[in-house]
Design a protein around this motif. Sequence first.
Motif, PDB file in Angstrom:
ATOM      1  N   PRO A 143       0.819  -1.222   0.000  1.00 15.45           N
ATOM      2  CA  PRO A 143       0.000   0.000   0.000  1.00 15.45           C
ATOM      3  C   PRO A 143       0.848   1.265   0.000  1.00 15.45           C
ATOM      4  O   PRO A 143       1.964   1.292   0.521  1.00 15.45           O
ATOM      5  CB  PRO A 143      -0.818  -0.127   1.292  1.00 15.45           C
ATOM      6  CG  PRO A 143      -0.066  -1.081   2.146  1.00 15.45           C
ATOM      7  CD  PRO A 143       0.605  -2.033   1.212  1.00 15.45           C
ATOM      8  N   ALA A 144       0.277   2.324  -0.571  1.00 22.60           N
ATOM      9  CA  ALA A 144       1.000   3.593  -0.683  1.00 22.60           C
ATOM     10  C   ALA A 144       1.325   4.198   0.673  1.00 22.60           C
ATOM     11  O   ALA A 144       2.252   5.010   0.796  1.00 22.60           O
ATOM     12  CB  ALA A 144       0.165   4.577  -1.509  1.00 22.60           C
ATOM     13  N   SER A 145       0.598   3.781   1.710  1.00 19.97           N
ATOM     14  CA  SER A 145       0.821   4.351   3.044  1.00 19.97           C
ATOM     15  C   SER A 145       2.199   4.020   3.599  1.00 19.97           C
ATOM     16  O   SER A 145       2.631   4.612   4.591  1.00 19.97           O
ATOM     17  CB  SER A 145      -0.254   3.844   4.018  1.00 19.97           C
ATOM     18  OG  SER A 145      -0.201   2.432   4.143  1.00 19.97           O
ATOM     19  N   ILE A 146       2.923   3.107   2.953  1.00 22.74           N
ATOM     20  CA  ILE A 146       4.251   2.751   3.454  1.00 22.74           C
ATOM     21  C   ILE A 146       5.200   3.946   3.422  1.00 22.74           C
ATOM     22  O   ILE A 146       6.151   4.019   4.203  1.00 22.74           O
ATOM     23  CB  ILE A 146       4.845   1.566   2.659  1.00 22.74           C
ATOM     24  CG1 ILE A 146       6.053   0.982   3.414  1.00 22.74           C
ATOM     25  CG2 ILE A 146       5.217   1.987   1.247  1.00 22.74           C
ATOM     26  CD1 ILE A 146       6.578  -0.304   2.824  1.00 22.74           C
ATOM     27  N   LYS A 147       4.938   4.909   2.540  1.00 19.64           N
ATOM     28  CA  LYS A 147       5.830   6.074   2.456  1.00 19.64           C
ATOM     29  C   LYS A 147       5.749   6.947   3.704  1.00 19.64           C
ATOM     30  O   LYS A 147       6.589   7.830   3.910  1.00 19.64           O
ATOM     31  CB  LYS A 147       5.516   6.898   1.211  1.00 19.64           C
ATOM     32  CG  LYS A 147       4.179   7.607   1.232  1.00 19.64           C
ATOM     33  CD  LYS A 147       3.965   8.390  -0.057  1.00 19.64           C
ATOM     34  CE  LYS A 147       2.610   9.101  -0.060  1.00 19.64           C
ATOM     35  NZ  LYS A 147       2.385   9.839  -1.326  1.00 19.64           N
ATOM     36  N   LEU A 204       5.553  -1.800  -6.795  1.00 16.97           N
ATOM     37  CA  LEU A 204       6.127  -1.107  -5.648  1.00 16.97           C
ATOM     38  C   LEU A 204       5.790   0.371  -5.743  1.00 16.97           C
ATOM     39  O   LEU A 204       6.146   1.026  -6.727  1.00 16.97           O
ATOM     40  CB  LEU A 204       7.646  -1.275  -5.608  1.00 16.97           C
ATOM     41  CG  LEU A 204       8.198  -2.587  -5.056  1.00 16.97           C
ATOM     42  CD1 LEU A 204       9.722  -2.565  -5.117  1.00 16.97           C
ATOM     43  CD2 LEU A 204       7.739  -2.812  -3.623  1.00 16.97           C
ATOM     44  N   PRO A 205       5.107   0.931  -4.734  1.00 20.20           N
ATOM     45  CA  PRO A 205       4.782   2.360  -4.751  1.00 20.20           C
ATOM     46  C   PRO A 205       5.995   3.182  -4.320  1.00 20.20           C
ATOM     47  O   PRO A 205       7.084   2.647  -4.109  1.00 20.20           O
ATOM     48  CB  PRO A 205       3.670   2.451  -3.708  1.00 20.20           C
ATOM     49  CG  PRO A 205       4.058   1.405  -2.696  1.00 20.20           C
ATOM     50  CD  PRO A 205       4.662   0.276  -3.497  1.00 20.20           C
ATOM     51  N   CYS A 246      12.017 -11.454  -6.951  1.00 22.07           N
ATOM     52  CA  CYS A 246      10.598 -11.093  -7.092  1.00 22.07           C
ATOM     53  C   CYS A 246      10.268 -11.207  -8.582  1.00 22.07           C
ATOM     54  O   CYS A 246      10.274 -10.213  -9.331  1.00 22.07           O
ATOM     55  CB  CYS A 246      10.344  -9.688  -6.560  1.00 22.07           C
ATOM     56  SG  CYS A 246      10.555  -9.550  -4.768  1.00 22.07           S
ATOM     57  N   THR A 247      10.002 -12.397  -9.013  1.00 23.84           N
ATOM     58  CA  THR A 247       9.955 -12.713 -10.445  1.00 23.84           C
ATOM     59  C   THR A 247       8.728 -12.164 -11.164  1.00 23.84           C
ATOM     60  O   THR A 247       8.659 -12.215 -12.397  1.00 23.84           O
ATOM     61  CB  THR A 247      10.024 -14.236 -10.634  1.00 23.84           C
ATOM     62  OG1 THR A 247       9.028 -14.867  -9.809  1.00 23.84           O
ATOM     63  CG2 THR A 247      11.393 -14.767 -10.230  1.00 23.84           C
ATOM     64  N   SER A 248       7.739 -11.631 -10.418  1.00 21.48           N
ATOM     65  CA  SER A 248       6.561 -11.025 -11.053  1.00 21.48           C
ATOM     66  C   SER A 248       6.605  -9.505 -11.020  1.00 21.48           C
ATOM     67  O   SER A 248       5.696  -8.847 -11.537  1.00 21.48           O
ATOM     68  CB  SER A 248       5.276 -11.507 -10.354  1.00 21.48           C
ATOM     69  OG  SER A 248       5.124 -12.908 -10.465  1.00 21.48           O
ATOM     70  N   LEU A 249       7.631  -8.933 -10.412  1.00 20.92           N
ATOM     71  CA  LEU A 249       7.706  -7.482 -10.253  1.00 20.92           C
ATOM     72  C   LEU A 249       7.839  -6.796 -11.611  1.00 20.92           C
ATOM     73  O   LEU A 249       8.765  -7.076 -12.374  1.00 20.92           O
ATOM     74  CB  LEU A 249       8.894  -7.119  -9.359  1.00 20.92           C
ATOM     75  CG  LEU A 249       9.030  -5.641  -8.988  1.00 20.92           C
ATOM     76  CD1 LEU A 249       7.815  -5.159  -8.196  1.00 20.92           C
ATOM     77  CD2 LEU A 249      10.312  -5.406  -8.190  1.00 20.92           C
ATOM     78  N   GLU A 250       6.881  -5.872 -11.896  1.00 24.30           N
ATOM     79  CA  GLU A 250       6.855  -5.190 -13.187  1.00 24.30           C
ATOM     80  C   GLU A 250       7.067  -3.688 -13.079  1.00 24.30           C
ATOM     81  O   GLU A 250       7.571  -3.060 -14.012  1.00 24.30           O
ATOM     82  CB  GLU A 250       5.513  -5.448 -13.887  1.00 24.30           C
ATOM     83  CG  GLU A 250       5.259  -6.914 -14.206  1.00 24.30           C
ATOM     84  CD  GLU A 250       3.897  -7.136 -14.830  1.00 24.30           C
ATOM     85  OE1 GLU A 250       3.142  -6.144 -14.964  1.00 24.30           O
ATOM     86  OE2 GLU A 250       3.569  -8.285 -15.176  1.00 24.30           O
ATOM     87  N   PHE A 251       6.666  -3.109 -11.934  1.00 25.74           N
ATOM     88  CA  PHE A 251       6.730  -1.649 -11.831  1.00 25.74           C
ATOM     89  C   PHE A 251       7.311  -1.226 -10.492  1.00 25.74           C
ATOM     90  O   PHE A 251       6.960  -1.767  -9.444  1.00 25.74           O
ATOM     91  CB  PHE A 251       5.340  -1.037 -11.998  1.00 25.74           C
ATOM     92  CG  PHE A 251       5.345   0.464 -11.896  1.00 25.74           C
ATOM     93  CD1 PHE A 251       5.702   1.248 -12.982  1.00 25.74           C
ATOM     94  CD2 PHE A 251       5.029   1.086 -10.694  1.00 25.74           C
ATOM     95  CE1 PHE A 251       5.733   2.635 -12.878  1.00 25.74           C
ATOM     96  CE2 PHE A 251       5.055   2.472 -10.585  1.00 25.74           C
ATOM     97  CZ  PHE A 251       5.409   3.246 -11.682  1.00 25.74           C
ATOM     98  N   VAL A 252       8.207  -0.239 -10.546  1.00 23.79           N
ATOM     99  CA  VAL A 252       8.807   0.354  -9.357  1.00 23.79           C
ATOM    100  C   VAL A 252       8.723   1.864  -9.493  1.00 23.79           C
ATOM    101  O   VAL A 252       9.063   2.412 -10.550  1.00 23.79           O
ATOM    102  CB  VAL A 252      10.283  -0.061  -9.201  1.00 23.79           C
ATOM    103  CG1 VAL A 252      10.914   0.650  -8.009  1.00 23.79           C
ATOM    104  CG2 VAL A 252      10.404  -1.568  -9.048  1.00 23.79           C
ATOM    105  N   PHE A 295      10.305   4.881  -9.367  1.00 22.73           N
ATOM    106  CA  PHE A 295      11.716   5.260  -9.277  1.00 22.73           C
ATOM    107  C   PHE A 295      11.927   6.515  -8.454  1.00 22.73           C
ATOM    108  O   PHE A 295      13.032   6.805  -8.019  1.00 22.73           O
ATOM    109  CB  PHE A 295      12.318   5.433 -10.674  1.00 22.73           C
ATOM    110  CG  PHE A 295      11.626   6.455 -11.529  1.00 22.73           C
ATOM    111  CD1 PHE A 295      11.986   7.786 -11.466  1.00 22.73           C
ATOM    112  CD2 PHE A 295      10.616   6.069 -12.404  1.00 22.73           C
ATOM    113  CE1 PHE A 295      11.350   8.720 -12.262  1.00 22.73           C
ATOM    114  CE2 PHE A 295       9.985   7.008 -13.196  1.00 22.73           C
ATOM    115  CZ  PHE A 295      10.343   8.341 -13.133  1.00 22.73           C
ATOM    116  N   SER A 296      10.848   7.284  -8.205  1.00 22.58           N
ATOM    117  CA  SER A 296      10.992   8.481  -7.375  1.00 22.58           C
ATOM    118  C   SER A 296      11.400   8.121  -5.952  1.00 22.58           C
ATOM    119  O   SER A 296      11.914   8.952  -5.214  1.00 22.58           O
ATOM    120  CB  SER A 296       9.681   9.273  -7.353  1.00 22.58           C
ATOM    121  OG  SER A 296       8.630   8.486  -6.814  1.00 22.58           O
TER     122      SER A 296
END
Length: 417
Positions: free
Chosen positions: A308-312, A331-332, A345-351, A353-354
């Motif tokens: 979840p985005a709240s991790i930031k 990953l948010p 994490c073999t399914s990871l597609e988006f990170v 980068f900010s």
Amino acid sequence: MGKEIVNEECKQPGGRSRLWNPEDISHGTDKIECISFRMSSDGAIEINSKNFMKMPNLRFLRITRSKWILPDDLDFFPEELRYLCWYGYPLKSLPLKFCPNNLVQLLLPESQLKQLWDGDNKKIKSNILRLENLKTLDLQGCSKLEECPEIPCNLRYLYLSETAIKQLPSSIGHCSQLVVLWLHGCTKLENLPDCIGQLQSLELIDVTDLKFSTLPNNFGYLKSLKKLDATGSGIKTLPSSFNQLSRLERLKFMGCNGLTVWPSLSGLNSLQRLFLGNCGISEIPESIGSLVSLKGLYLDRNDFKSIPASIKQLSNLDTLMLNDCKRLRYLPELPGTRSFSASNCTSLEFVSFSSFSKAETEDDLLWTLFSEDDLPGTRLNFSNCIKLGDNIRLQITEALFSAQQGRDVRFRSLILN
């Protein structure tokens, strides 16, 4: 140096205050106050009650890994003993006539004990009541010990790891000064008694590899608890009072395969390290952002698809481990971390980068990067993230280089293969 000074007290061992040589045990006198024997390579040493009767002022007795031949009817230890440590104590119980009024530490790890004292219940209870000065009881590795002795109320440290006990006595609820309770590997222990919630001074409890599936309902009443280790245990649910553990700093549920639903952790405002790896957790709630003191989050080998985005909001987070989360796809934006790993994490597609470029101040940047002053910097690991596209990898790299532009800093470790 110390031994030389003591040996100069008298040429005869019996005239000295301390003995270090196992062969001198037969020369005991009322001068002896301390015995410390380590492993002997010269064969077994015989000892009997008469040896100790000659040393009425003995206060310190430590025997480590030595080979001893003891009679089954050993019935005497000096009453002045404050410290008794005997690794591998070979008898089934302590002498019933031993009056432990002055004993402060009783350490009998890896012993052959079946019970602490042998005899009728009245005499055993009498001896327990005499342990009024006892602060530490260590029975770790006593694999034949099936019944936990009654616990003296002034005890502070209790170590029962790798014993065969099935229950804790109700007297443990009266141990208002108990700080440490170590039950690691007590696989036959059926549960924790309800009275455990009365231990208002308890700071650490270890129930690693225990089989019971839940904790007592009043577990959250442990107002001083700082560390709970339940690694590999059978725990599936947590009591509703759990979020009252406001002083809890370190929580380990690694390998608790039955804990597949993220536990309610709101209210744990002091929590700094959270270990939930290999639990089969399929979803992380938004409430994770409420763990404001969290510094380390270890979520390896779980089944969630996103975070979840709240991790930031976790501004103190310095370590985030997501290795082998095979279903993780997204990953948010993350808070700045010193150590981040999403290996395999073999399914990871988006990170986002900010996460790796945002640095509002010089200190923020040094938190993320590695400086000439040898300040610790981030290790970023995306190894074997086979679905992470080249454009995402390039964006992460460019963001990091852009963040360091014009400043005398460099990356410590960046793995994108």
